[in-house]
Scaffold this motif. Structure first.
Motif, PDB file in Angstrom:
ATOM      1  N   LEU A 109       8.866   1.094  -2.461  1.00 41.20           N
ATOM      2  CA  LEU A 109       7.878   1.989  -3.071  1.00 41.20           C
ATOM      3  C   LEU A 109       6.474   1.403  -2.964  1.00 41.20           C
ATOM      4  O   LEU A 109       5.512   2.105  -2.637  1.00 41.20           O
ATOM      5  CB  LEU A 109       8.243   2.276  -4.533  1.00 41.20           C
ATOM      6  CG  LEU A 109       9.592   2.983  -4.782  1.00 41.20           C
ATOM      7  CD1 LEU A 109       9.763   3.307  -6.276  1.00 41.20           C
ATOM      8  CD2 LEU A 109       9.741   4.254  -3.954  1.00 41.20           C
ATOM      9  N   LEU A 110       6.354   0.101  -3.212  1.00 41.91           N
ATOM     10  CA  LEU A 110       5.023  -0.522  -3.139  1.00 41.91           C
ATOM     11  C   LEU A 110       4.477  -0.494  -1.713  1.00 41.91           C
ATOM     12  O   LEU A 110       3.300  -0.230  -1.492  1.00 41.91           O
ATOM     13  CB  LEU A 110       5.081  -1.968  -3.656  1.00 41.91           C
ATOM     14  CG  LEU A 110       5.296  -2.115  -5.165  1.00 41.91           C
ATOM     15  CD1 LEU A 110       5.407  -3.596  -5.542  1.00 41.91           C
ATOM     16  CD2 LEU A 110       4.153  -1.457  -5.951  1.00 41.91           C
ATOM     17  N   ARG A 111       5.353  -0.758  -0.744  1.00 41.26           N
ATOM     18  CA  ARG A 111       4.887  -0.727   0.647  1.00 41.26           C
ATOM     19  C   ARG A 111       4.396   0.673   1.002  1.00 41.26           C
ATOM     20  O   ARG A 111       3.382   0.839   1.686  1.00 41.26           O
ATOM     21  CB  ARG A 111       5.999  -1.178   1.599  1.00 41.26           C
ATOM     22  CG  ARG A 111       5.498  -1.408   3.020  1.00 41.26           C
ATOM     23  CD  ARG A 111       6.582  -1.931   3.944  1.00 41.26           C
ATOM     24  NE  ARG A 111       7.640  -0.937   4.148  1.00 41.26           N
ATOM     25  CZ  ARG A 111       8.518  -0.986   5.149  1.00 41.26           C
ATOM     26  NH1 ARG A 111       8.460  -1.994   6.012  1.00 41.26           N
ATOM     27  NH2 ARG A 111       9.449  -0.070   5.273  1.00 41.26           N
ATOM     28  N   ALA A 112       5.108   1.680   0.513  1.00 39.99           N
ATOM     29  CA  ALA A 112       4.692   3.061   0.776  1.00 39.99           C
ATOM     30  C   ALA A 112       3.344   3.355   0.130  1.00 39.99           C
ATOM     31  O   ALA A 112       2.625   4.259   0.552  1.00 39.99           O
ATOM     32  CB  ALA A 112       5.752   4.030   0.265  1.00 39.99           C
ATOM     33  N   GLN A 113       2.990   2.575  -0.896  1.00 38.55           N
ATOM     34  CA  GLN A 113       1.687   2.756  -1.550  1.00 38.55           C
ATOM     35  C   GLN A 113       0.613   1.847  -0.963  1.00 38.55           C
ATOM     36  O   GLN A 113      -0.470   1.723  -1.534  1.00 38.55           O
ATOM     37  CB  GLN A 113       1.825   2.502  -3.056  1.00 38.55           C
ATOM     38  CG  GLN A 113       2.685   3.555  -3.766  1.00 38.55           C
ATOM     39  CD  GLN A 113       2.660   3.424  -5.275  1.00 38.55           C
ATOM     40  OE1 GLN A 113       2.575   2.331  -5.804  1.00 38.55           O
ATOM     41  NE2 GLN A 113       2.729   4.562  -5.963  1.00 38.55           N
ATOM     42  N   GLY A 114       0.942   1.185   0.132  1.00 38.65           N
ATOM     43  CA  GLY A 114      -0.073   0.404   0.832  1.00 38.65           C
ATOM     44  C   GLY A 114      -0.105  -1.074   0.512  1.00 38.65           C
ATOM     45  O   GLY A 114      -0.979  -1.792   1.008  1.00 38.65           O
ATOM     46  N   ILE A 115       0.817  -1.552  -0.322  1.00 39.72           N
ATOM     47  CA  ILE A 115       0.840  -2.988  -0.652  1.00 39.72           C
ATOM     48  C   ILE A 115       1.469  -3.765   0.510  1.00 39.72           C
ATOM     49  O   ILE A 115       2.526  -3.382   1.011  1.00 39.72           O
ATOM     50  CB  ILE A 115       1.665  -3.236  -1.931  1.00 39.72           C
ATOM     51  CG1 ILE A 115       1.140  -2.408  -3.102  1.00 39.72           C
ATOM     52  CG2 ILE A 115       1.726  -4.729  -2.264  1.00 39.72           C
ATOM     53  CD1 ILE A 115      -0.173  -2.830  -3.642  1.00 39.72           C
TER      54      ILE A 115
END
Lengths: 379, 379
Positions: A109-115
Motif C-alpha cells: 500500500l505504501l509503495r502504491a502511495q509513492g513511498i
C-alpha cells in the motif's frame, strides 16, 4: 480507493485523509482506520493462494502487490492438554513469521502511495519482514537495532540489503530514536513501523478472513494469540468485526492474549493487576514493555469476551518442547499460546468441545540457541 | 492397495511385493516402484491444502496420513539474469525444506505398514524432516550423524525427540554405519533413509503434480533443481512420467540438475567429464559424493532432454545474495538452481520466453553463518 475510509485516532475521533501517507496523528497519536464494511465469500479471489485472496477487504487495491505467497498457512489439529487445538502455523511464511502478513500489505500500500524508502526498528521478526518485503518490492529499508543486538539476529535483514543502524542504549532508546528519525522524515525516509502503521494491521487482519475460510466460513469459538504489541489481537479484532458487519459470521470469536508473566502489560491491565517492571523472557517476540495500542488491545479482549493469560518461563519452555516433540517446531514466543490454551482449559474458561485456534507465530529455526539451552545442549 | 505395484530393482528387473516393508533388494540394490498409471485432475482432493491433494497418485492410501500442511508452496515469478524464472519456494514447509514431501509420505506409508521406529543418517534437512515427521506420527527416530557435526545442526532433530547417535569418522563412514544398522534391523528398527527408500520419491513426485496444477494443468518447459542424491530429479521424473501416461500433459518438461562443481558426480557423468575427488562446498545439501541412484538420475536427464550444470562456489554465493536482495531467502544449496538458470540462458540451452521453474529447496534460516560469511559479518 474508497473515499470514505480514513485514518482514525480512536481516542480523539480525529480523522485524516487516507491518500496522504502518514503513520501517526498530528499530535503523535497512534492511528487505526475508520471501520470498513468487510467482504463476503464471493469477493474472495479464488485463484490466489496467498493472503491476496482477501484483497477486496483492504482499504484500497495496489496495482502490483508485493507478494511471495504469504498466507494460506496450515491449520493443524493437535491434542494438547487433553483437548484438540487447531494450530495455525503462521511461521510458514517467506521470512518465517506472521509479520509477513503485515509487511506485505503495508509495503504494498505504501509503495502504491509513492513511498520508496522505509524506516523500521526491530531486530526480530518485524525487522526481517520489513527488510525482506522492501527488498522484494524494490524499496530501500533502514532498520534501527540496539547496538547490543547479537549480529546473528540481523543477518536475515542484512542479506535482504537493508541498511542496519546500530543505536546506543536500550531497546526503548532504539524505538525513541526511530520515532525521532520518523518524525524528521530525513532524506524522505518514511517510518513504516510494524508497531505504528495502521496498514500493518490491515495485513494481520487477513488472518481472520483466512481462519473463517479454513473453518468452512465459520468463526472459531476461541483464538489464542501470543501478544506483544498486539498486532494479531488487533488484526483478528478488525477482521472478525468486518465479517460480523458483512454478515459472514453471527458472533465474534473470543480472543485471548497470551503474554509472558515477565512482561505482560496488556494481560496485567486486563486482569486488574498492578503494573510491574519488565523482566527478561524467552518469549522475546512478546517482550514489549509499552505497547502503543494497549487500550485498543484491551478493547478487543473485552468486546469479544476473551481474556488474557500470563505464562511463567517454565510454562513457556514446557510448551515449546511439547510442541516440538509433536513435530511442531515453533519459537518459544509462539509456544506460550499453546501453554495458554492449556491454562484456559484447566480454568474452565474454554472447553474441550469448542473450536479453539492456537496461533503459532514464528519458526523454531530462529530460536536454535534457545532450544539448545532448553535441552541442555552446548553449542 | 493396488496389487500390481511392487518394489522394482530397475537394473535387474527384480520385483518384491509392496506389502512387506523393505528398503533395498535382496542383493542390497536400491529400489524404485513399478510404474504407476498417474492421476488426472478429477482425482485431486480439492479440500486438501497440502500435497495430500494428490494422494490418489500414491501407491496406497494410508488411513491417517502424517501431515502438517506440507506442500502447496508458492510459485513466485522473478526476473533473474534478464529473464523470468518461476521460483518454486519449497522451503515453505514445516521443517524448512522440500524433504518434508518425502518424509511425510514415506513415514505415513511405513507407519501404515506397521513400522514404529525408524533409522536415518543425516545432519541436514533430511534428518530434520525424518525426525520431525516421526515425532508428528508418534514414531521413534534414531538419527546417525558424524561425531564432528556442529551441535547447532542437530538441535531441530533433538527438539523433535529423536535419538542422535554420533558416529566416528567421515560422512561416508556414517552412511556405512547406518547401512549396517539398517541391515541388522536391531531392535526392530527400520532404515527409513531419505536417500534409500523408494517411498521417499513418492513424496517428492508430488512436486510434479503440484507444478502441473500451479501452471493451470500444463507442464513447464524447464525445471532446474539442486541435485545431491537426486530425490527431486527422480521425483519430477516419476511424477511427470505419470502425468504423461495419464494424458495430463503431452510432453515431459526438460529437467536440469544443478550441482556444485566441487562435488558433481551426476553432472560430470552426464557431461562426460572424468570423476573428480569431492571438495568442500557451501552447497552442503548437494555434497553427495556417491549418489546411490546416479544411473537413474542420468536416465531422467536424458529421457527429458534436460541436462546438468556445474556451479563454482563464487556463482553459488552470488546467486544466494542476488536472491536474498530480492527478498528470497533460500540457502546457498538452493541458490545454485538460480545460478544454473542464468548459465542455461546464457548458453542458449533454455530461452527467455519459455516457462522455467527454479526449485528452491531449503530456507536461508538454516544458513545464517554462511550468509554472515558471504557478507563479511562476524558472528
Amino acid at each position: 480507493m474508497t473515499d470514505a475510509i480514513a485514518y482514525l485516532d480512536p481516542r480523539s475521533g480525529a480523522t485524516y485523509p487516507l491518500d496522504v501517507p502518514r503513520w501517526c496523528g498530528d499530535d503523535g497519536a497512534p492511528l487505526m482506520l475508520t471501520p470498513m464494511p468487510g467482504i463476503g465469500r464471493d469477493a474472495i479471489r479464488q485463484e490466489a493462494r496467498s493472503l491476496w485472496r482477501y484483497a477486496a477487504a483492504l482499504p484500497f487495491l495496489p496495482e502490483a502487490p508485493i507478494t511471495m505467497g504469504e498466507g494460506c498457512t496450515p491449520l493443524v489439529p493437535r491434542v494438547f492438554a487433553g483437548a484438540t487445538a487447531l494450530l495455525k502455523c503462521e511461521w510458514l511464511m517467506p521470512t518465517g513469521s506472521f509479520k509477513d502478513r503485515g509487511a506485505a500489505v503495508m509495503l504494498s500500500l505504501l509503495r502504491a502511495q509513492g513511498i520508496g524508502h522505509v524506516l523500521e526498528d526491530s531486530s526480530g521478526n518485524g525487522g526481517a519482514a520489513i527488510a525482506t518485503y522492501a527488498a522484494a518490492g524494490g524499496m530501500r529499508a533502514k532498520i534501527l537495532v540496539p547496538a547490543t543486538t547479537s549480529p546473528a539476529k540481523t543477518v536475515q535483514s542484512r542479506a535482504a540489503g537493508a541498511e542496519i543502524e546500530l543505536t546506543p542504549g536500550s531497546r526503548q532508546d532504539c524505538a525513541d530514536e526511530a520515532l525521532r528519525q520518523g518524525q524528521a522524515r530525513r532524506d524522505g525516509i518514511f517510518y513504516a513501523s510494524h508497531n505504528w502503521h495502521p496498514f500493518f494491521l490491515q495485513g494481520t487482519k487477513t488472518l481472520a478472513y483466512e481462519l473463517w475460510e479454513d473453518l468452512g466460513f465459520r468463526a472459531p469459538d476461541n483464538i489464542i494469540v501470543p501478544c506483544g504489541a498486539g498486532s494479531n489481537v488487533l488484526g483478528c479484532g478488525i477482521g472478525f468485526s468486518e465479517l460480523l458487519r458483512a454478515g459472514g459470521i453471527d458472533r465474534l470469536p473470543r480472543i485471548f492474549a497470551a503474554q509472558p508473566a515477565n512482561c505482560a502489560p496488556i494481560a496485567r491491565a486486563f486482569l486488574g493487576e498492578a503494573p510491574a517492571a519488565p523482566l527478561p523472557t524467552m518469549a522475546e517476540g512478546t517482550a514489549i514493555a509499552e505497547p502503543i495500542r494497549l487500550r485498543e488491545c484491551l478493547g478487543v479482549l473485552e468486546q469479544t469476551e476473551g481474556g488474557a493469560v500470563m505464562l511463567t518461563e517454565a510454562e513457556i519452555a514446557a510448551a515449546a518442547l511439547d510442541l516440538a516433540r509433536g513435530g511442531i517446531y515453533a519459537e518459544p514466543t509462539s509456544a506460550q499460546a499453546a501453554a495458554a490454551f492449556a491454562k484456559l482449559l484447566e480454568a474452565g474458561t474454554i472447553r474441550a468441545g469448542e473450536t479453539s485456534v492456537v496461533v503459532l507465530t514464528g519458526t523454531g529455526l530462529k530460536a536454535t540457541p534457545r532450544f539448545a539451552e532448553l535441552m541442555g545442549v552446548a553449542l
